[in-house]
Write a protein that holds these residues in place. Structure first.
Motif, PDB file in Angstrom:
ATOM      1  N   MET A   1       0.844  -1.171   0.000  1.00 28.47           N
ATOM      2  CA  MET A   1       0.000   0.000   0.000  1.00 28.47           C
ATOM      3  C   MET A   1       0.895   1.242   0.000  1.00 28.47           C
ATOM      4  N   ILE A   2       0.671   2.118  -0.945  1.00 26.43           N
ATOM      5  CA  ILE A   2       1.497   3.305  -1.115  1.00 26.43           C
ATOM      6  C   ILE A   2       0.938   4.445  -0.263  1.00 26.43           C
ATOM      7  N   LYS A   3       1.743   4.882   0.727  1.00 26.71           N
ATOM      8  CA  LYS A   3       1.286   5.963   1.610  1.00 26.71           C
ATOM      9  C   LYS A   3       2.171   7.195   1.550  1.00 26.71           C
ATOM     10  N   THR A   4       3.449   7.043   1.176  1.00 24.92           N
ATOM     11  CA  THR A   4       4.363   8.181   1.141  1.00 24.92           C
ATOM     12  C   THR A   4       4.887   8.399  -0.278  1.00 24.92           C
ATOM     13  N   LYS A   5       5.439   9.592  -0.504  1.00 26.83           N
ATOM     14  CA  LYS A   5       6.025   9.899  -1.815  1.00 26.83           C
ATOM     15  C   LYS A   5       7.202   8.978  -2.108  1.00 26.83           C
ATOM     16  N   GLU A   6       7.967   8.629  -1.086  1.00 21.49           N
ATOM     17  CA  GLU A   6       9.109   7.729  -1.269  1.00 21.49           C
ATOM     18  C   GLU A   6       8.630   6.351  -1.734  1.00 21.49           C
ATOM     19  N   LEU A  12       7.051   3.023  -8.605  1.00 21.94           N
ATOM     20  CA  LEU A  12       7.170   3.425 -10.007  1.00 21.94           C
ATOM     21  C   LEU A  12       8.511   2.984 -10.594  1.00 21.94           C
ATOM     22  N   ARG A  13       9.595   3.102  -9.812  1.00 24.50           N
ATOM     23  CA  ARG A  13      10.914   2.673 -10.286  1.00 24.50           C
ATOM     24  C   ARG A  13      10.937   1.158 -10.566  1.00 24.50           C
ATOM     25  N   GLU A  14      10.381   0.382  -9.643  1.00 23.35           N
ATOM     26  CA  GLU A  14      10.369  -1.076  -9.831  1.00 23.35           C
ATOM     27  C   GLU A  14       9.442  -1.481 -10.985  1.00 23.35           C
ATOM     28  N   SER A  90      -4.125  -3.539  -4.672  1.00 21.36           N
ATOM     29  CA  SER A  90      -4.072  -4.994  -4.623  1.00 21.36           C
ATOM     30  C   SER A  90      -2.721  -5.543  -5.077  1.00 21.36           C
ATOM     31  N   CYS A  91      -1.968  -4.820  -5.892  1.00 16.31           N
ATOM     32  CA  CYS A  91      -0.725  -5.347  -6.475  1.00 16.31           C
ATOM     33  C   CYS A  91       0.514  -4.750  -5.824  1.00 16.31           C
ATOM     34  N   GLY A  92       1.471  -5.608  -5.545  1.00 13.10           N
ATOM     35  CA  GLY A  92       2.755  -5.174  -5.013  1.00 13.10           C
ATOM     36  C   GLY A  92       3.603  -4.533  -6.092  1.00 13.10           C
ATOM     37  N   TYR A  93       4.798  -4.098  -5.714  1.00 14.28           N
ATOM     38  CA  TYR A  93       5.699  -3.443  -6.666  1.00 14.28           C
ATOM     39  C   TYR A  93       6.302  -4.454  -7.643  1.00 14.28           C
ATOM     40  N   VAL A 113      -1.966  -9.257  -4.624  1.00 13.17           N
ATOM     41  CA  VAL A 113      -0.953  -9.782  -5.538  1.00 13.17           C
ATOM     42  C   VAL A 113       0.395  -9.377  -4.974  1.00 13.17           C
ATOM     43  N   GLY A 114       1.315 -10.321  -4.876  1.00  8.80           N
ATOM     44  CA  GLY A 114       2.637 -10.057  -4.309  1.00  8.80           C
ATOM     45  C   GLY A 114       3.517  -9.208  -5.208  1.00  8.80           C
ATOM     46  N   ASN A 115       4.788  -9.135  -4.849  1.00  8.60           N
ATOM     47  CA  ASN A 115       5.762  -8.339  -5.585  1.00  8.60           C
ATOM     48  C   ASN A 115       6.339  -9.119  -6.758  1.00  8.60           C
TER      49      ASN A 115
END
Length: 191
Positions: A1-6, A12-14, A90-93, A113-115
Motif C-alpha cells: 500500500m502506497i502511503k508516502t512519496k518515497e 514506479l521505479r520497480e 491490490s498489487c505489489g511493486y 498480488v505479491g511483488n
C-alpha cells in the motif's frame, strides 16, 4: 500500500524496470506516442500507482481527493483503451504486464498480488460467489497467456501458471501448474 512519496517513487521505479521502460522521459513519451506496448502498459500502471497514493492519503485532505478523482478518471480511460483492469491497492511493486496487443485484455481482481508478478494477455483473476472470494497471489508469480484464477484460493511464491490454465484450488510454492483445472506439472524446489 502506497502511503508516502518515497513509496510511490519506489513502486514506479520497480514497475518501470519490470516493464522495460527507459527512465529517459523523452524516450518514454516518444514510445508512448507510437503506442509501444511497454510504454502504454507503464502509462496505465503509472496512473494506477498515483491513484493508489492519493486514495490512501485522501481521508482528510481535499487536494488528495481531487487528485485521486483525476487519476481515477485517467486510469479508467486508459483501462478501457488498453483493455486493462486492476483493483486499487491490490498489487505489489514490480508489476509486469506483457503483450498488450496480444489479443485479450488483463483483468486482475485479486484480493492481493505479491511483488514482481507478471501477467500475459488474456489473463483473468477474479471472484467466485461473492466479493470476498478472490485469490491471493504470492511473490514472483507469472501467468501465461489466457490463464485464469477464480475463487478464494492462495497461489504460493515462485509459481508459473501455464497458458490457458484455470486455477480453482490452492497452489503451493515453487511449482509450474497447467491444465483445466490446473494441476502441478513440475515442482521447482530443487532447481
Amino acid at each position: 500500500m502506497i502511503k508516502t512519496k518515497e513509496q510511490l517513487k519506489f513502486y514506479l521505479r520497480e514497475d518501470r524496470k519490470r516493464n522495460n521502460v527507459s527512465s529517459n522521459q523523452l524516450s518514454y513519451i516518444l514510445r508512448l506516442l507510437i503506442r509501444e506496448d511497454h510504454a502504454c502498459i507503464f502509462h496505465y500502471i503509472k496512473n494506477l500507482r498515483h491513484c493508489e497514493y492519493h486514495l490512501n492519503n485522501s481521508k482528510n485532505n481535499i487536494i488528495h481527493k481531487i487528485l485521486f478523482l483525476f487519476y481515477k478518471t485517467r486510469m479508467t480511460y486508459l483501462g478501457s483503451k488498453y483493455n486493462i483492469s486492476i483493483r486499487l491497492n491490490s498489487c505489489g511493486y514490480g508489476l509486469r504486464i506483457m503483450h498488450l496487443a496480444g489479443g485479450g485484455g488483463v483483468r486482475i481482481g485479486a484480493k492481493k498480488v505479491g511483488n514482481y508478478c507478471g501477467f500475459n494477455a488474456g489473463v483473468l483473476i477474479g471472484q467466485k460467489d461473492g466479493e470476498d472470494n478472490r485469490p491471493i497471489i504470492g511473490n514472483h508469480v507469472a501467468f501465461g497467456p489466457g490463464a485464469k484464477a477464480f475463487g478464494n484460493l492462495i497461489i504460493g511464491d515462485n509459481v508459473f501458471v501455464a497458458a490457458n490454465a484455470v486455477v480453482t484450488k490452492d497452489i503451493p510454492n515453487n511449482c509450474i501448474v497447467g491444465g483445466i483445472p490446473a494441476k502441478i506439472i513440475k515442482n521447482t524446489n530443487n532447481q
